[in-house]
Design a protein around this motif. Structure first.
Motif, PDB file in Angstrom:
ATOM      1  N   ALA A 454      86.478 -30.267  56.639  1.00 57.22           N
ATOM      2  CA  ALA A 454      87.224 -29.109  57.116  1.00 57.22           C
ATOM      3  C   ALA A 454      87.787 -28.283  55.971  1.00 57.22           C
ATOM      4  O   ALA A 454      87.975 -27.067  56.093  1.00 57.22           O
ATOM      5  N   GLU A 455      88.063 -28.929  54.825  1.00 59.72           N
ATOM      6  CA  GLU A 455      88.673 -28.211  53.706  1.00 59.72           C
ATOM      7  C   GLU A 455      87.750 -27.124  53.156  1.00 59.72           C
ATOM      8  O   GLU A 455      88.202 -26.128  52.594  1.00 59.72           O
ATOM      9  N   VAL A 456      86.442 -27.306  53.320  1.00 61.56           N
ATOM     10  CA  VAL A 456      85.491 -26.319  52.793  1.00 61.56           C
ATOM     11  C   VAL A 456      85.595 -25.012  53.560  1.00 61.56           C
ATOM     12  O   VAL A 456      85.400 -23.939  52.997  1.00 61.56           O
ATOM     13  N   MET A 457      85.888 -25.086  54.858  1.00 62.50           N
ATOM     14  CA  MET A 457      85.976 -23.893  55.700  1.00 62.50           C
ATOM     15  C   MET A 457      87.429 -23.415  55.704  1.00 62.50           C
ATOM     16  O   MET A 457      88.258 -23.913  56.455  1.00 62.50           O
ATOM     17  N   ALA A 458      87.717 -22.473  54.841  1.00 66.02           N
ATOM     18  CA  ALA A 458      89.105 -22.074  54.604  1.00 66.02           C
ATOM     19  C   ALA A 458      89.653 -21.127  55.667  1.00 66.02           C
ATOM     20  O   ALA A 458      90.842 -20.861  55.694  1.00 66.02           O
ATOM     21  N   ASP A 459      88.794 -20.604  56.541  1.00 65.67           N
ATOM     22  CA  ASP A 459      89.265 -19.627  57.525  1.00 65.67           C
ATOM     23  C   ASP A 459      90.193 -20.266  58.553  1.00 65.67           C
ATOM     24  O   ASP A 459      90.166 -21.475  58.772  1.00 65.67           O
ATOM     25  N   ASP A 460      90.974 -19.442  59.221  1.00 64.38           N
ATOM     26  CA  ASP A 460      91.898 -19.907  60.237  1.00 64.38           C
ATOM     27  C   ASP A 460      91.103 -20.394  61.452  1.00 64.38           C
ATOM     28  O   ASP A 460      90.403 -19.611  62.099  1.00 64.38           O
ATOM     29  N   PRO A 461      91.195 -21.685  61.801  1.00 61.35           N
ATOM     30  CA  PRO A 461      90.383 -22.220  62.899  1.00 61.35           C
ATOM     31  C   PRO A 461      90.640 -21.519  64.228  1.00 61.35           C
ATOM     32  O   PRO A 461      89.697 -21.223  64.971  1.00 61.35           O
ATOM     33  N   GLY A 462      91.913 -21.269  64.551  1.00 63.75           N
ATOM     34  CA  GLY A 462      92.225 -20.633  65.824  1.00 63.75           C
ATOM     35  C   GLY A 462      91.565 -19.280  65.959  1.00 63.75           C
ATOM     36  O   GLY A 462      90.973 -18.957  66.997  1.00 63.75           O
ATOM     37  N   ALA A 463      91.636 -18.477  64.907  1.00 65.97           N
ATOM     38  CA  ALA A 463      91.036 -17.138  64.949  1.00 65.97           C
ATOM     39  C   ALA A 463      89.521 -17.224  65.047  1.00 65.97           C
ATOM     40  O   ALA A 463      88.884 -16.445  65.770  1.00 65.97           O
ATOM     41  N   MET A 464      88.910 -18.174  64.321  1.00 62.93           N
ATOM     42  CA  MET A 464      87.456 -18.284  64.333  1.00 62.93           C
ATOM     43  C   MET A 464      86.951 -18.774  65.686  1.00 62.93           C
ATOM     44  O   MET A 464      85.907 -18.320  66.174  1.00 62.93           O
ATOM     45  N   ILE A 465      87.686 -19.686  66.313  1.00 65.24           N
ATOM     46  CA  ILE A 465      87.282 -20.164  67.640  1.00 65.24           C
ATOM     47  C   ILE A 465      87.389 -19.034  68.663  1.00 65.24           C
ATOM     48  O   ILE A 465      86.491 -18.837  69.500  1.00 65.24           O
ATOM     49  N   ALA A 466      88.479 -18.278  68.603  1.00 60.05           N
ATOM     50  CA  ALA A 466      88.642 -17.152  69.529  1.00 60.05           C
ATOM     51  C   ALA A 466      87.523 -16.135  69.341  1.00 60.05           C
ATOM     52  O   ALA A 466      86.977 -15.607  70.317  1.00 60.05           O
ATOM     53  N   ALA A 467      87.169 -15.854  68.082  1.00 62.57           N
ATOM     54  CA  ALA A 467      86.097 -14.893  67.819  1.00 62.57           C
ATOM     55  C   ALA A 467      84.745 -15.432  68.296  1.00 62.57           C
ATOM     56  O   ALA A 467      83.908 -14.681  68.812  1.00 62.57           O
ATOM     57  N   TRP A 468      84.532 -16.741  68.129  1.00 60.57           N
ATOM     58  CA  TRP A 468      83.269 -17.328  68.585  1.00 60.57           C
ATOM     59  C   TRP A 468      83.145 -17.210  70.100  1.00 60.57           C
ATOM     60  O   TRP A 468      82.092 -16.840  70.629  1.00 60.57           O
ATOM     61  N   LEU A 469      84.228 -17.510  70.827  1.00 64.43           N
ATOM     62  CA  LEU A 469      84.198 -17.404  72.279  1.00 64.43           C
ATOM     63  C   LEU A 469      84.018 -15.962  72.730  1.00 64.43           C
ATOM     64  O   LEU A 469      83.289 -15.687  73.693  1.00 64.43           O
ATOM     65  N   ALA A 470      84.646 -15.033  72.020  1.00 65.26           N
ATOM     66  CA  ALA A 470      84.614 -13.630  72.436  1.00 65.26           C
ATOM     67  C   ALA A 470      83.211 -13.037  72.353  1.00 65.26           C
ATOM     68  O   ALA A 470      82.882 -12.120  73.122  1.00 65.26           O
ATOM     69  N   GLN A 471      82.366 -13.521  71.461  1.00 66.78           N
ATOM     70  CA  GLN A 471      81.049 -12.922  71.296  1.00 66.78           C
ATOM     71  C   GLN A 471      80.012 -13.493  72.272  1.00 66.78           C
ATOM     72  O   GLN A 471      78.885 -13.001  72.334  1.00 66.78           O
ATOM     73  N   LEU A 472      80.395 -14.519  73.052  1.00 62.75           N
ATOM     74  CA  LEU A 472      79.448 -15.130  73.980  1.00 62.75           C
ATOM     75  C   LEU A 472      79.373 -14.341  75.287  1.00 62.75           C
ATOM     76  O   LEU A 472      80.406 -13.957  75.842  1.00 62.75           O
ATOM     77  N   PRO A 473      78.174 -14.119  75.818  1.00 65.17           N
ATOM     78  CA  PRO A 473      78.053 -13.555  77.166  1.00 65.17           C
ATOM     79  C   PRO A 473      78.660 -14.511  78.184  1.00 65.17           C
ATOM     80  O   PRO A 473      78.752 -15.725  77.932  1.00 65.17           O
ATOM     81  N   PRO A 474      79.081 -14.005  79.351  1.00 67.73           N
ATOM     82  CA  PRO A 474      79.777 -14.865  80.329  1.00 67.73           C
ATOM     83  C   PRO A 474      79.012 -16.140  80.688  1.00 67.73           C
ATOM     84  O   PRO A 474      79.594 -17.228  80.737  1.00 67.73           O
ATOM     85  N   GLY A 475      77.717 -16.039  80.936  1.00 68.66           N
ATOM     86  CA  GLY A 475      76.957 -17.226  81.309  1.00 68.66           C
ATOM     87  C   GLY A 475      76.940 -18.270  80.207  1.00 68.66           C
ATOM     88  O   GLY A 475      77.111 -19.472  80.458  1.00 68.66           O
ATOM     89  N   GLN A 476      76.746 -17.826  78.992  1.00 68.39           N
ATOM     90  CA  GLN A 476      76.729 -18.761  77.855  1.00 68.39           C
ATOM     91  C   GLN A 476      78.113 -19.363  77.628  1.00 68.39           C
ATOM     92  O   GLN A 476      78.236 -20.545  77.276  1.00 68.39           O
ATOM     93  N   LYS A 477      79.144 -18.553  77.831  1.00 69.46           N
ATOM     94  CA  LYS A 477      80.497 -19.066  77.611  1.00 69.46           C
ATOM     95  C   LYS A 477      80.795 -20.197  78.586  1.00 69.46           C
ATOM     96  O   LYS A 477      81.418 -21.208  78.228  1.00 69.46           O
ATOM     97  N   THR A 478      80.307 -20.085  79.809  1.00 71.27           N
ATOM     98  CA  THR A 478      80.534 -21.116  80.815  1.00 71.27           C
ATOM     99  C   THR A 478      79.834 -22.414  80.442  1.00 71.27           C
ATOM    100  O   THR A 478      80.370 -23.511  80.619  1.00 71.27           O
ATOM    101  N   ARG A 479      78.611 -22.304  79.905  1.00 71.52           N
ATOM    102  CA  ARG A 479      77.835 -23.498  79.569  1.00 71.52           C
ATOM    103  C   ARG A 479      78.216 -24.064  78.210  1.00 71.52           C
ATOM    104  O   ARG A 479      78.344 -25.277  78.045  1.00 71.52           O
ATOM    105  N   GLN A 480      78.356 -23.182  77.225  1.00 74.17           N
ATOM    106  CA  GLN A 480      78.509 -23.644  75.852  1.00 74.17           C
ATOM    107  C   GLN A 480      79.957 -23.809  75.414  1.00 74.17           C
ATOM    108  O   GLN A 480      80.246 -24.622  74.533  1.00 74.17           O
ATOM    109  N   GLY A 481      80.858 -23.050  76.010  1.00 76.20           N
ATOM    110  CA  GLY A 481      82.253 -23.101  75.598  1.00 76.20           C
ATOM    111  C   GLY A 481      82.877 -24.489  75.721  1.00 76.20           C
ATOM    112  O   GLY A 481      83.446 -25.011  74.752  1.00 76.20           O
ATOM    113  N   PRO A 482      82.814 -25.130  76.902  1.00 76.52           N
ATOM    114  CA  PRO A 482      83.422 -26.461  77.020  1.00 76.52           C
ATOM    115  C   PRO A 482      82.811 -27.478  76.066  1.00 76.52           C
ATOM    116  O   PRO A 482      83.521 -28.340  75.541  1.00 76.52           O
TER     117      PRO A 482
END
Length: 589
Positions: A454-482
């Motif tokens: 985890a130390e190698v990835m210096a970015d803020d985890p909360g912000a990166m997770i939110a951004a990852w979820l935001a770019q997913l289409p609704p169908g993919q978010k339902t399947r891949q998000g959980p």
């Protein structure tokens, strides 16, 4: 048969008596009579130590047992084994029940590796194995079913050439059949046919007799085998075809196994594609080497064998290179590949990529990855194209394919090369808004966090997770998000409540998703108990079984999350991260 065995018993007694006579002390053989009285005691030597006194209760009598070799293995803690205490605290009856349930065919390279390491570990066998169960044979059989034929043979050889373990003898005969060593397999049949009640030896004997042209003997063996296994009509049909050099397998109820495939190979019969619908990894491996299959069918089987780890990528690429395509097909490969059967499309795009200079390979590689994602073969295709992907020159012009390039490198195990694509995108995004760079960053960040510390990835985890979820289409978010959030949480990343709340809202809006049957609650309980008490072997064994045949539960959060947590709890952090990566890529993330 009874008389023969009794004669052996009498012969054995006679041999023992002869042995005793020949090895009796010389004082009993051809010597003068000896007085039956004790010899006079010699005077004790000066300064001699007093005679050693041994209490009667310290004298132990009994029969020496043969050494238990059932736990021997090829791996110790220095080369990938789990150690001598692997099975400490594991119930032998449970282990004997679970080992056959380990998936024989799984698309996860990490699960394949865990299976090999667990089965090959040199360790004390679990206590309480049921009578008659050979722990060594159990492990050899599982490796063989998984297509690890060479390793299964090496493990079996640790028992020695003269082992009396019947299941081990059968496994050795099957290994010989897979490797095309028919004479060796027939020798095993000759050595076991009289003593064993297993119909396998009768069937193998019939096959060997048919190869020699002894039709009468082969038919007799087949009749005796039919009495013991009346449901196996496929064997009878194959034996007839082998004897008369004619036959057709279409419409025949044939259960594909090693012996039958060896018979098909020898008879050079055409094989219906349906024969391999539910085949094990080892039978897929055998079929991939049969010339009587059509090139297309052979390639399809070879891809499945390679995905299961039973066929080397080099063998698959050789088959890709041997496929015939017209110059027009090659010229229009990107357009035509989606309209072809998946194996042919993969072969066409492989040939096109290989024929191009590294700077020109981007579009063809992107088409190959896209085709693989559509057909659930992305990790396998990533390994096939690993060297070509490494040779791509990192350039802003390739940002549109950068997410798939990074995923492909991660799927093939090259974390450093994947990190370079992420670093390029991050650097370009820092210079100003760049949609392709932004998409690459947020597509690869969670995967790279899993692949390395985890130390190698210096970015803020909360912000990166939110951004990852935001770019997913609704169908993919339902399947891949959980799946993604469960995986990250199981590996120790704290997930913001806002991310879980987002998924809860989306789940309510998407009620048409097909539910997945839950994993076994009994096995989940045993997994938690095993990992909390540090029972490494049982934890890995239960985790393998929970993932299911063909990776049925590999992308199921309710199964994957507990397995990752259990591996972490027993100190298998690297193994947990590798499994997490496989699961996410298998799910199309």
């Amino acid at each position: 048969m009874t008389c023969w065995r009794n004669s052996c018993d009498y012969r054995f007694i006679l041999i023992c008596l002869t042995f005793l006579a020949l090895n009796a002390p010389l004082s009993l053989q051809a010597q003068a009579p000896v007085p039956l009285q004790p010899a006079p005691l010699a005077p004790p030597a000066q300064n001699a130590p007093p005679p050693l006194q041994t209490p009667e209760d310290a004298i132990v009598t009994g029969t020496l047992k043969e050494p238990d070799i059932s736990g021997v293995g090829l791996l110790d803690e220095t080369n990938g084994g789990f150690g001598r205490q692997t099975w400490r605290g594991a119930d032998g009856g449970l282990v004997a029940q679970l080992v056959p349930q380990i998936p024989s065919s799984t698309p996860s390279a990490s699960l394949q590796e865990l299976t090999r390491r667990l089965m090959l570990s040199d360790a004390e066998p679990p206590a309480g194995l049921p009578g008659g169960v050979s722990f060594l044979a159990l492990r050899v059989e599982k490796l063989l079913q998984a297509g690890q034929v060479e390793l299964a043979g090496r493990l079996a050889n640790l028992a020695g050439a003269n082992t009396k373990d019947e299941r081990l003898q059968r496994a050795r005969a099957e290994i010989a059949l897979v490797q095309g060593e028919t004479n060796s397999a027939c020798a095993h049949a000759a050595a076991n046919i009289r003593e064993s009640s297993d119909a396998f030896w009768l069937k193998l004997t019939g096959f060997c007799q048919a190869l020699k042209g002894d039709e009468a003997a082969a038919q007799l063996s087949a009749e005796l085998a039919a009495e013991q296994d009346a449901d196996d009509a496929g064997y009878q049909a194959l034996l007839t075809a082998l004897l008369h050099k004619t036959g057709n397998l279409r419409g025949k109820a044939i259960r594909p196994d090693i012996l039958k495939l060896a018979m098909i190979r020898s008879a050079e019969l055409p094989i219906p594609d349906s024969l391999f619908q539910n085949a094990s990894a080892v039978t897929l491996q055998m079929a991939a080497q049969m010339p009587q299959l059509s090139p297309e069918a052979r390639l399809a089987v070879a891809e499945r064998a390679a995905a299961a780890g039973a066929l080397a990528p080099e063998e698959l690429t050789r088959l890709y290179g041997a496929m015939k395509f017209s110059p027009e097909d090659r010229a229009k490969a990107i357009e035509r590949a989606p309209k072809m059967p998946a194996p042919a499309a993969n072969a066409l795009l492989f040939q096109v990529v290989q024929g191009q200079e590294p700077f020109a390979r981007g579009p063809a590689l992107a088409a190959a990855w896209s085709q693989a994602r559509t057909n659930d073969s992305f990790p396998m295709i990533a390994r096939v194209h690993l060297n070509s992907t490494r040779e791509l020159f990192l350039s802003p012009d390739l940002l549109p394919i950068a997410p798939d390039a990074g995923r492909a490198l991660l799927a093939a195990g090259d974390v450093n090369a994947a990190g370079q694509w992420y670093a390029m995108a991050r650097g370009l995004q820092s210079l100003g808004p760049n949609p392709d760079a932004y998409r690459t960053m947020h597509s690869l960040w969670p995967l790279l966090w899993i692949a390395q510390s985890a130390e190698v990835m210096a970015d803020d985890p909360g912000a990166m997770i939110a951004a990852w979820l935001a770019q997913l289409p609704p169908g993919q978010k339902t399947r891949q998000g959980p799946l993604m959030l469960t995986t990250l949480a199981a590996l120790g990343l704290v997930i913001p409540d806002s991310a879980w709340i987002t998924l809860m809202t989306d789940q309510k809006e998407n009620t048409g998703q097909q539910p997945v049957p839950p994993p076994s609650p009994v096995m989940l309980h045993m997994l938690s108990d095993a990992s909390s008490s540090g029972r490494t072997g049982l934890t890995v064994l239960l985790g393998l079984c929970l993932m299911g045949e063909q990776g049925a539960y590999l992308a199921e959060p309710l199964a994957l999350g507990p397995v990752l947590e259990a591996l972490n709890q027993t100190g298998l952090h690297k193994e947990a991260r590798a499994l997490a990566m496989d699961a996410l890529l298998h799910a199309g993330i």
